[in-house]
Design a protein around this motif. Structure first.
Motif, mmCIF file in Angstrom:
data_model
loop_
_atom_site.group_PDB
_atom_site.id
_atom_site.type_symbol
_atom_site.label_atom_id
_atom_site.label_comp_id
_atom_site.label_asym_id
_atom_site.label_seq_id
_atom_site.Cartn_x
_atom_site.Cartn_y
_atom_site.Cartn_z
ATOM 1 N N LEU A 51 -13.216 -1.062 33.048
ATOM 2 C CA LEU A 51 -14.014 -2.268 32.671
ATOM 3 C C LEU A 51 -14.052 -2.202 31.103
ATOM 4 O O LEU A 51 -14.049 -3.439 30.686
ATOM 5 C CB LEU A 51 -15.519 -1.978 33.315
ATOM 6 N N PHE A 129 -18.041 -6.283 37.703
ATOM 7 C CA PHE A 129 -16.478 -5.856 37.473
ATOM 8 C C PHE A 129 -15.585 -7.318 37.608
ATOM 9 O O PHE A 129 -15.824 -7.889 38.719
ATOM 10 C CB PHE A 129 -16.030 -5.052 38.417
ATOM 11 N N GLY A 218 -13.438 -1.151 41.961
ATOM 12 C CA GLY A 218 -14.187 -2.196 41.106
ATOM 13 C C GLY A 218 -13.529 -3.663 41.552
ATOM 14 O O GLY A 218 -14.515 -4.454 41.583
#
Lengths: 307, 406, 261, 571
Positions: A51, A129, A218
Motif C-alpha cells: 500500500l 487498498f 489486499g
C-alpha cells in the motif's frame, strides 16, 4: 452441482492464502522448532508495504507497472521486519528454555500490530487498498461457476510462490543446506553449513511468501488492516500442522484442506451446525481427528527428532 | 577507574533533563482560576480490533466536553474526561468500572460499546448509583426488555443504566417493515456476525419480516474479522434472494456488499445503525449504491447541530473516524453535561449526593441532541420511537423514510 | 528355575528383520551376557522385552506369567532396565531420580498428596530411605542433592542402575553398562553388578567389553544379524570359531564397537 | 552481626573521604525528600507538600537509607551502596525531569530539587570511593539460640508485610488518564499522565534498586535461609498481609478489583502450571476450562438469563464447576495425549476455539439453547452467605470496605487452596512422576510410570482448578460471555507462568501480577499501552528467559556452579 463447484473454487482461493502463509510457519518450524506466532503480522506488513509503495507512486501509474512494484515493496517490508525480528528477538533465545521464544513471539506480534495501528497513517480502521484488478471481472468456468480476476490472481500468485519455493529448496545449494539443517543442525554445522544464515534464509523466504499473500489479499478484498494477520496466522499455523509441520508440500496441502473444510462446512454441514459461525469449529475438529489418527500430520513431519 | 555503565547513562540523562526542562517559563500557580473539576468517564475498547469504533466514542465525548468547557455549560466547574479501555472484555470492564466508581470526581460515564461488557459494568455502576449512558448497546436484557419478548413483566436490572440507541426489538422490526412494505422484498436473506448486536438485530428483523409475509431464508452467519465471504455468498446465491439484511457493523458489511455484487448477486443490503456510517460507503464504493441502513431519530444531516458536529470532529483532527456510534456518544455526553448543569446549579454538591442527583437528572432528561430528542423511560431505554431509513445514493447515506415505530 | 523365558521373539521393521526367532532363558540369580557385533539386534531385543517395541511374533514370560504389553506394567511386574545412551531425568536431583523409581511400589494419589495424612508421610519417608540406601549401594551416597545432569558420566550410569533397582525388579536389563567408562570405573562396575546379583536379582547385560563380559557373566549368548548364534558358558563362547568369525568377519565394526555410542 | 564482618576494612579505620561524601550525600537526599519538589500547584502525587516525603520523594528517601550501612563496615557494603547510588541518581534524574517537564520548565521546580541533585551526585561519587573488600556478603546465619526463633519470625513476617506495602504503593498509584478540558493539558498527555508515568517508572526502578541493594548486602540470602527454615510462617504471614489489603483501601474498590482479577488469574495460572510447568504439556487452549467453570457457575447461579433456572449453593457450585471442567479435561486429553509437544499445542488451541465457538452458538438458533450465545449468561446475582451479602459494602473494625473486598477475600481463599494443592502435589509422588515425564517420557515409562494416566491426570487436575477459578470469576464479573475466552486469554495465562518462572508458585503469582497489573498501570500511555506491553514481553524473555522466579531446578540449570543456599546455611 454448480454450487458444489463454485464452493470448490472458493475453497481453492481461500486455501491458497492459507497455504502461502503456512509455508513460512513450516519452514521456520522445520529448522528452529519455533512457532513464530508473529508470522501473521509479517503477512499484514506485506499488505501495508505494498500500500505504501502504491501511495508513493505518482497517481495514474498503469497497473502493469505499479503492481510488480507493490509486490516488491510488500516483500521488502515483510522481509526486513522478519530479519530484524529474527536477529533481535529470536536469535538471543536459541539456547533458552523451549517456551521462552513462544512468549517473545506473542510479544512481537502485539508490538507489530500496535506499531501499524498507531503509526501508520489512518490505519486504526481498515485502509482501502487499490483494487487494481477489477473484482467485477468474472471468468466463467461453467454455466454458473465463476472466479473473479483478483481471486484468480491470488491462486496464481500462490501456486507460483509454492512451486518456486519447493524448487528452490530441492535444487539450490542453499535449499539443500536448509534441508540438512532441518534434519540435524549439529551435523549440518559440522559439515560447514552456516546455520545462522540458513535460519535467516528460512525467515526471509517465509516472509516473502507471506508478503505475496498479504498483497494478493489486499487486491482481492480492497483493504488491509492492522489485525488481518491474527486470524490468517492462526489458520495458517493450523494448516501447517495439518499437513505435517516442517513439510513444505504438507503446508500447501494443509492450506487447501483447511480452505475446503471451511467452505464446505459453511455450505453442507448439517443444521444447525452449518454456516460461518461453525466453520472454524469444523476446521479444528478435522484437525483434531487427523492428528488423532496421524499424529504427525497428513504428510508427516520433516523435523529433526530432538530429545 | 572507569565509571560504571549506569553512571555513564544516568549522568547525561540528568544533565539532558535539566537542559531540556530549563527552557520554560515560570508557571502561574493556581491552575484554572479556582474552578472545581468534574469528570465524565468513558468505557470503550480503545485497543485491539474494535479500537477504531471505541476511539470514535471517546473522541466524541472529548469533543462534547471541550465544547462544554468553552461554553461554560456547567458553571463553576471544569469538566475532564477519564477514558478507560475495556479491551472489549467483560472482566476488564468490571475493573475499569470499579476504577471510575472509586474516582470521586467521576459523575457520569459514557459507554461501553459492547453489550457483554455492559453486563459487567452496569452492576458496579448501579451499586454506586453512578449514571452510565451507552451509545451503542441494543441488547434487550440490559433494560429488562428480554422479559417482554417472552411475555413477562419488565423489571429494570440496573438502576443507573441508560442508553440512547434503540434496542434490537425496535430497530429490527422497523427495518423489516420497510423492507417488506416499502422495498417489497419477497425473499429475504439474513446474515449476521454472531455478535450480540448483530444477532439480536437480525433475529428481530427476521421475526417481523416473516410476520409481514416475506419469505425469510435460513439465517447465515459470518465471523467478525473475516474478509472472504464467498462461501456464504455462493450458498445464498443458490437460493435467489431479492434482499439481504445484515446484522452487524460496517467493516464486515462493506466487504460483504462488495463481494455480493462482484459475485453477481445484485440485491440491496440493509443494515442497522452499525452500518450507517460514512466508512461503509467509503470502503464499499460503488457496490454500496442502493443499500439501506436504519438509525434512531430523525435524519441527522437535516439538523444543523449534527452537521456542526461532523465539522467540529474533523477540525479537532482525531486519529480515528467518528464511527457508527460517535454521534450517539456525543449526545450521551451532552445529556450527562446537561444533567450536571442542572444538578450543580442548585448549590454546591459533591460525592454521592451529586451522583444521585445526576442520575435523577438524566432520568428526567429532555435534550435536543444531534440524533434527535432524547428522553428516557423508567427502564433506562430511550423513549424515542422515531427511526429513519437511509439509502446510499451517489456514495452517501440519504434519508429515505422517517417514521415512528409502532 | 527360570526368571524370564523368551520364545521365538521376532521383530521386523518393514522389510528389515532386526530380531529373528530368538529364544532366551534367564535363570534366577544369574548374570547373562548378550554380545554380538553392532547392529546384531541386541538393543531391539531388549526393547522387545521391556515394551518399548512390540515384538512382531513370539512371546515372553516372566516368572511363568506372560509379560504385559506396556513398559510401565513390565516394570511393575519386575523387569527393569537401563539405556544404552543414558536417560536420566536431568533436571531432577540424583535422589529424586531414584525416588521416582519407587513410583510403582508406592500408592499415594492426588488426594493423599493434597491431604497429607500420616500414611502419606510414612510412605514418603520410606521412599526416601530406600532411595538413599540404593544411592549408597551404587556408591553415590554423597551426591544425592546434585542434579543428575551435573554428575560425571560414570556416576550417571550408576544412578541409572540405582533408579532401576528402586523398582524392586527380579530381573535387571543393562544396556552397555560400561560404555564410555575408564578401566577403574569398569572395575567398579563389575563389583556393582555382582552386588546386584547378590541381592537375588538376575541380570542380563549387553556389552562390548569382552573382558568385562567373560569375567562377570555366568552364561553368554551371542546374537548375530538378529539371530542367536549360540549360548553357553564364557569359556565355551570364547573358544567358538563362529563367534570369532562373526566378529572378525567385520573387523571395522568390531573395532569401533567399543568406543562409539 | 557476625564474625565475618571484621576483616581489613576496619584496619583503615580513619573515616575516609568516601564514607564522608556518601554520608553527606545521603543526608542531603533525606533532607531534600522533606522539601517540596514541585514549585507550582496542580502537580499531583503530593510533590508540593513540605515536611512530608510524598510522591516519588519516598523512593528517594528509601534509596538513601542503605547509607546507614556506613556505620558498620559490613561485607558487600561498598557494592550495595554503589548500587543504591546508581539507582538513586536514576530516580532523582527521572523525577526532576518529569517535574520540570510537567511544569513547563526547570524554573518551576521546588526547593527540594537542588539538594537532591547535589546529594545524588555526592552519594554516587562517595560510594565509588568506599573501600572495597573482596568479601562477598554471605547470608547472615543466626546462631542457634533461644532468641533465634522470635527474631527470624519477625523478619519473615516483616518481609511479608513489606511486600504488601510495596504492592499497595504500586497498586494504589493513580493510573487514570484524565485528559481534556483542563488547562494543564500537555499535548496528548495530561499533567496527571506525565506525573503518573514518571512516578510509576520511579517506583519500578526503586523496587529493582532495593532488591539489588538487598542482594549485595546478602540480605536476600539471609531471607532465603530464614524463610526456608520457617516456610509455614512465611506463607501464613504473606496470607495475612494479603488478607489485610482491603483495610488499606479507604473503602475504594478500584485496587481491589484489579487485585481480585490478578488473584483469579493467578489461581488459573497455578493450575496451568501443573499442565505446562510440571508435566511439560504445552496447552494453548487452557482458558476453555476456565470458561467451562464460568459458564457452569453462571448457569446454576439462579440468574434470570440462565436457561436452567437452577440455583445451587455456591460451595456446591464451585466443587461441581471444578469437576465438570475436569471431565472436559479428560475428554480433551484422552484422544490427544499421544501427540508430541507442539502438536498437542495446536490441538489444545483448537479445543479452546471450539469451546468459544460452541458457547457462542448454543443459543437456540445456531445450536441447542444453553448459553444465550453472544449475549452470554448475565445478571448473575451477588453471592450471599447467610445474611452476608457479597454485593454490599461493609464496615469492619470501623473501616469502610467496598463490596469488592468480599470477592477479593473469596479469591484469596481460592488462591490459597490452589497454591497449597499445587505445592503439595509438586512435591509428592505424583508431582515427581510429572516432572519425570517432562524430562524424559520414555525413561519415565521404563521406570514404571503410567505416562498416559499421569498426563491425563495433569490435564484433568489443571482443568479442575481452572474450572473452580472460573466459577468464582463468573460471580465477580457477573457475566459469562464468549469474548472472555479467546486465544489471547490462553496465551496471556501461558505467558504469566513462563514470565514468572515455570513450575513455581511464586512465579505464577508474580507472572499473573505483572501481566495483569502492567497493562493497568500502563494506562497512562493511552494508545501506546499495548505497544509497550509487547516490547516488555520481548525484553523480559530476552533478559530472563528462565522467568522472573526460576524454580530451584531451573535456577540450577541456568547457574550450574552456584551452590545451594540451604547447603551454605548448614556450613
Amino acid at each position: 452441482m454448480d454450487v458444489f463447484f463454485q464452493q470448490l473454487v472458493n475453497a481453492i482461493v481461500l486455501g491458497a492464502t492459507y497455504g502461502l502463509v503456512a509455508l513460512g510457519y513450516t519452514m521456520v518450524y522445520g529448522i528452529v522448532q519455533l512457532i513464530n506466532f508473529a508470522h501473521g503480522e509479517i503477512y499484514m506488513l506485506g499488505g501495508f508495504g505494498a500500500l505504501t509503495t502504491y501511495l508513493a507512486l505518482p497517481s495514474g501509474t498503469p497497473a502493469g507497472i505499479s503492481l510488480p512494484l507493490m509486490l516488491v515493496g510488500g516483500i521488502a517490508v515483510s522481509v526486513t521486519a522478519a530479519v530484524i525480528m529474527e536477529r533481535f528477538a529470536y536469535r538471543p533465545l536459541r539456547s533458552a528454555p523451549r517456551l521462552a521464544p513462544l512468549i517473545t513471539a506473542i510479544g512481537v506480534s502485539v508490538f507489530l500490530q500496535e506499531l501499524v495501528r498507531n503509526f501508520y497513517p489512518h490505519a486504526r480502521s481498515a485502509r482501502n487498498f487499490p483494487q487494481l484488478v477489477n473484482p467485477d471481472y468474472q471468468i466463467r468456468l461453467g454455466s454458473n461457476v465463476q472466479i473473479s480476476a483478483p481471486q484468480l490472481l491470488t491462486v496464481t500468485v500462490a501456486l507460483v510462490g509454492m512451486v518456486t519455493l519447493s524448487t528452490f529448496v530441492r535444487r539450490s545449494r542453499t535449499g539443500r543446506a536448509m534441508q540438512a539443517t532441518a534434519q540435524d543442525p549439529d551435523t549440518a554445522r559440522l559439515m560447514g553449513i552456516d546455520t545462522d544464515r540458513i535460519i535467516v534464509t528460512a525467515f526471509v523466504l517465509g516472509a516473502a511468501l507471506a508478503a505475496l499473500a498479504g498483497v494478493s489479499s489486499g487486491l482481492q478484498f480492497g483493504q488491509v488492516d492492522f489485525h488481518m494477520g491474527f486470524i490468517t496466522g492462526v489458520k495458517a499455523f493450523t494448516a501447517a500442522v495439518l499437513g505435517g509441520i516442517g513439510n513444505i508440500s504438507g503446508a500447501v496441502l494443509g492450506g487447501f484442506i483447511l480452505g475446503l473444510v471451511e467452505v464446505m462446512a459453511t455450505q453442507y454441514a448439517p443444521d444447525p451446525f452449518s454456516g460461518g459461525a461453525w466453520k472454524d469449529a469444523w476446521s479444528f475438529v478435522v484437525l483434531i481427528i487427523v492428528l488423532v489418527f496421524r499424529p504427525t500430520g497428513l504428510l508427516g513431519e520433516r523435523v529433526a527428532a530432538r530429545a | 577507574m572507569h565509571p560504571p555503565r549506569l553512571v555513564r547513562i544516568a549522568a547525561p540523562l540528568l544533565i539532558g533533563a535539566l537542559v531540556l526542562s530549563a527552557c520554560g517559563s515560570k508557571k502561574e500557580s493556581g491552575g484554572s482560576s479556582g474552578n472545581k473539576t468534574l469528570t465524565i468517564g468513558v468505557v470503550a475498547p480503545l485497543s485491539g480490533d474494535l479500537s477504531a469504533v471505541g476511539n470514535g466514542i471517546k473522541n466524541s465525548v472529548d469533543l462534547a466536553i471541550k465544547q462544554a468547557n468553552e461554553k461554560k455549560t456547567v458553571k463553576g466547574y471544569t469538566l475532564t474526561m477519564d477514558a478507560q479501555d475495556d479491551t472489549a472484555k467483560a472482566d476488564v470492564g468490571a475493573t475499569v468500572a470499579a476504577k471510575l466508581v472509586a474516582s470521586s470526581g467521576v459523575v457520569g460515564v459514557v459507554g461501553p460499546l459492547n453489550s457483554s461488557v455492559a453486563k459487567s459494568v452496569a452492576p458496579v455502576m448501579a451499586q454506586a448509583d453512578l449514571v452510565e449512558i451507552s451509545p451503542s448497546n441494543s441488547n434487550v436484557d440490559l433494560t429488562g426488555r428480554g422479559a417482554l419478548v417472552t411475555g413477562g413483566t419488565q423489571v429494570r436490572p440496573y438502576k443507573s443504566y441508560f442508553r440512547v440507541v434503540a434496542s434490537d426489538d425496535i430497530q429490527g422490526p422497523f427495518a423489516a417493515q420497510f423492507a417488506v412494505k416499502t422495498v417489497m422484498a419477497k425473499t429475504i436473506a439474513i446474515v449476521h456476525d454472531k455478535k450480540a448486536y448483530g444477532q439480536g438485530l437480525a433475529e428481530a428483523f427476521a421475526k417481523e419480516a416473516t410476520k409481514d409475509g416475506a419469505t425469510v431464508l435460513k439465517t447465515e452467519t459470518i465471523n467478525p474479522g473475516d474478509k472472504d465471504f464467498s462461501a456464504t455468498i455462493t450458498k445464498l446465491k443458490a437460493q435467489k434472494p431479492d434482499f439481504l439484511f445484515y446484522g452487524g457493523e460496517y467493516p464486515e458489511a462493506s466487504l460483504l456488499t462488495k463481494q455480493l455484487k462482484s459475485a453477481g448477486l445484485k440485491i440491496p443490503l440493509m443494515g442497522g445503525d452499525g452500518v450507517q456510517s460514512d466508512e461503509y460507503t467509503k470502503i464499499a464504493g460503488a457496490a454500496a449504491e442502493g443499500d439501506y441502513a436504519t438509525a434512531l431519530g430523525a435524519p441527522t444531516d437535516s439538523l444543523a447541530s449534527a452537521k456542526q458536529f461532523v465539522t467540529d470532529y474533523a477540525a479537532a483532527k482525531y486519529a480515528d473516524p467518528i464511527g457508527p456510534y460517535g454521534a450517539y456518544a456525543y449526545d450521551a455526553a451532552n445529556v450527562i453535561i446537561a444533567a450536571l448543569a442542572k444538578s450543580t446549579a442548585s448549590g454546591s454538591k459533591s460525592g454521592q449526593a451529586l451522583r444521585d442527583d445526576v442520575t435523577k437528572a438524566v432520568q428526567d432528561a429532555n435534550y435536543d441532541g444531534i440524533t434527535g430528542k432524547i428522553t428516557f423511560d423508567q427502564f433506562g431505554d430511550t423513549t424515542v420511537k422515531v427511526l429513519t431509513v437511509y439509502q446510499v445514493k451517489s456514495g452517501k447515506f440519504v434519508a429515505a423514510k422517517t417514521d415512528t415505530f409502532k | 528355575m527360570s526368571v524370564l523365558e523368551a520364545r521365538a521373539v521376532t521383530k521386523r521393521f518393514g522389510g528389515l528383520t532386526a530380531v529373528k526367532d530368538v529364544d532366551l532363558v534367564v535363570n534366577e540369580g544369574e548374570i547373562l551376557g548378550l554380545i554380538g557385533p553392532n547392529g546384531a539386534g541386541k538393543t531391539t531385543f531388549f526393547n522387545c522385552l521391556t515394551g518399548m517395541e512390540t515384538p512382531t511374533a513370539g512371546d515372553v514370560t516372566y516368572k511363568g506369567a506372560p509379560l504385559p504389553k506396556r513398559p510401565d506394567l513390565i516394570t511393575k511386574a519386575g523387569v527393569a532396565r537401563t539405556f544404552q545412551n543414558i536417560r536420566l531425568f536431568n533436571n531432577m536431583t540424583a535422589l529424586e531420580n531414584v525416588i521416582v523409581g519407587r513410583h510403582t511400589r508406592t500408592k499415594a494419589g492426588v488426594f493423599a498428596a493434597v491431604g497429607r495424612g500420616p500414611r502419606y508421610h510414612r510412605e514418603e519417608r520410606e521412599s526416601e530411605q530406600t532411595a538413599r540406601d540404593l544411592l549408597t549401594f551404587v556408591g553415590l551416597g554423597r551426591v544425592g542433592d546434585e542434579l543428575a545432569k551435573s554428575l560425571p558420566y560414570g556416576d550417571q550410569r550408576r544412578l541409572e542402575i540405582a533408579r532401576a533397582l528402586a523398582t524392586d525388579p527380579g530381573l535387571l536389563l543393562l544396556d552397555e553398562p560400561t560404555a564410555g567408562m575408564n578401566p577403574n570405573e569398569t572395575a567398579a562396575a563389575i563389583d556393582l553388578v555382582k552386588g546386584v546379583q547378590a541381592r537375588g536379582i538376575a541380570v542380563v547385560l549387553i556389552e562390548h567389553d569382552m573382558r568385562f563380559v567373560f569375567g562377570l557373566c555366568d552364561r553368554v549368548a551371542v546374537l548375530v544379524q538378529g539371530q542367536k548364534l549360540l549360548e553357553g558358558s564364557p569359556s565355551e563362547v570364547q573358544s567358538d570359531d563362529r563367534v570369532i568369525a562373526a566378529y572378525l568377519g567385520k573387523p571395522t565394526e568390531a573395532e569401533t564397537a567399543g568406543d562409539k555410542q | 552481626m557476625t564474625s565475618q564482618t571484621i576483616p581489613e576494612a576496619r584496619v583503615r579505620s580513619a573515616p575516609d573521604l568516601g564514607v564522608l561524601l556518601t554520608g553527606a550525600g545521603a543526608l542531603l537526599l533525606v533532607g531534600s525528600a522533606l522539601l517540596p519538589w514541585a514549585g507550582y500547584a496542580g502537580f499531583p502525587g503530593k510533590m508540593t507538600l513540605s515536611g512530608y516525603p510524598g510522591g516519588a520523594r519516598l523512593y528517594v528517601l528509601l534509596l538513601a537509607l542503605p547509607a546507614l550501612a556506613l556505620l558498620r563496615p559490613l561485607p558487600g557494603r561498598a557494592a550495595a551502596l554503589r548500587a543504591a547510588a546508581n539507582v538513586e541518581l536514576a530516580v532523582v534524574a527521572l523525577t526532576v525531569y518529569f517535574v520540570a517537564y510537567a511544569g513547563g520548565g526547570f524554573v518551576n521546580v521546588g526547593g527540594g530539587v537542588y539538594p537532591a541533585m547535589i546529594g545524588a551526585i555526592l552519594y554516587l561519587v562517595g560510594s565509588r570511593r568506599l573501600p572495597t573488600s573482596e568479601a562477598v556478603a554471605e547470608g547472615v546465619a543466626l546462631p542457634d539460640a533461644s532468641w533465634r526463633f522470635p527474631v527470624e519470625s519477625l523478619v519473615v513476617a516483616g518481609t511479608a508485610g513489606l511486600a504488601l506495602w510495596l504492592f499497595v504503593i504500586g497498586l494504589g498509584m493513580p493510573s487514570s488518564s484524565i485528559a481534556s478540558g483542563s488547562d494543564l493539558t500537555l499535548g496528548p498527555l495530561s499533567i496527571n499522565d506525565v506525573a503518573n508515568s514518571g512516578q510509576f517508572l520511579a517506583y519500578v526502578i526503586t523496587i529493582a534498586g532495593v532488591a539489588l541493594v538487598a542482594g549485595r548486602l546478602g540480605l536476600l540470602k539471609s531471607l532465603t535461609i530464614m524463610t526456608g527454615r520457617h516456610p509455614k510462617l512465611f506463607v501464613a504471614a504473606g496470607f495475612i498481609a494479603a488478607a489485610a489489603f482491603p483495610f488499606t483501601q479507604n473503602g475504594s474498590g478500584e485496587s481491589l478489583s484489579i487485585a481480585a482479577r490478578i488473584g483469579v488469574f493467578a489461581a488459573a495460572a497455578v493450575g496451568l502450571n501443573i499442565v505446562v510447568g510440571l508435566a511439560g504439556l504445552l496447552d494453548l487452549g487452557y482458558i476453555a476450562f476456565f470458561g467451562v467453570g464460568a459458564y457452569f457457575g453462571a448457569l446454576v447461579s439462579g440468574s434470570v438469563t440462565s436457561v436452567t433456572g437452577v440455583h445451587l449453593p455456591f460451595a456446591l457450585t464451585i466443587v461441581l464447576g471444578g469437576l465438570v471442567s475436569g471431565i472436559f479435561g479428560l475428554l480433551l486429553g484422552a484422544p490427544t495425549l499421544r501427540l508430541r509437544g507442539d502438536y498437542l499445542a495446536i490441538v489444545t488451541l483448537g479445543f479452546g476455539e471450539i469451546f468459544r465457538i460452541t458457547v457462542n452458538n448454543l443459543d437456540g438458533s445456531a445450536g441447542p439453547s444453553l448459553t444465550n450465545g453472544p449475549n452470554g449468561v448475565s445478571n448473575i446475582p451477588d453471592l450471599a452467605l447467610g445474611s452476608f451479602n457479597f454485593g454490599a459494602n461493609h464496615t469492619l473494625f470501623g473501616i469502610d470496605l467496598s463490596f469488592q473486598s468480599n470477592y477479593y477475600w473469596l479469591e484469596l481463599l481460592l488462591l490459597a487452596f490452589v497454591m497449597t494443592s499445587f505445592l503439595r502435589l509438586s512435591e509428592s509422588r505424583i508431582g515427581r512422576a510429572w516432572v519425570a515425564i517432562r524430562e524424559d517420557e520414555l525413561a519415565a515409562a521404563a521406570t514404571g510410570i503410567n505416562t498416559t494416566r499421569l498426563k491425563l491426570l495433569a490435564f484433568a487436575l489443571g482443568a479442575t482448578l481452572a474450572g473452580a477459578a472460573g466459577t468464582v470469576n463468573a460471580h465477580v464479573v457477573k457475566v459469562a460471555a464468549p469474548d472472555s475466552f479467546t486465544f489471547i486469554e490462553s496465551a496471556t495465562l501461558l505467558a504469566a507462568i513462563i514470565l514468572g518462572g515455570m513450575g513455581t508458585v511464586p512465579g505464577a503469582l508474580l507472572g499473573a501480577t505483572v501481566l495483569y497489573l502492567l497493562p493497568e498501570k500502563l494506562r497512562f500511555l493511552h494508545d501506546l499501552r499495548l505497544l509497550v506491553f509487547g516490547i516488555a514481553l520481548v525484553l523480559i524473555m530476552r533478559f530472563r528467559p528462565e522467568g522472573l522466579v526460576a524454580s530451584k531446578r531451573r535456577a540450577r540449570e541456568f547457574h550450574d556452579h552456584e551452590t545451594d543456599p540451604a547447603a551454605e546455611a548448614v556450613a
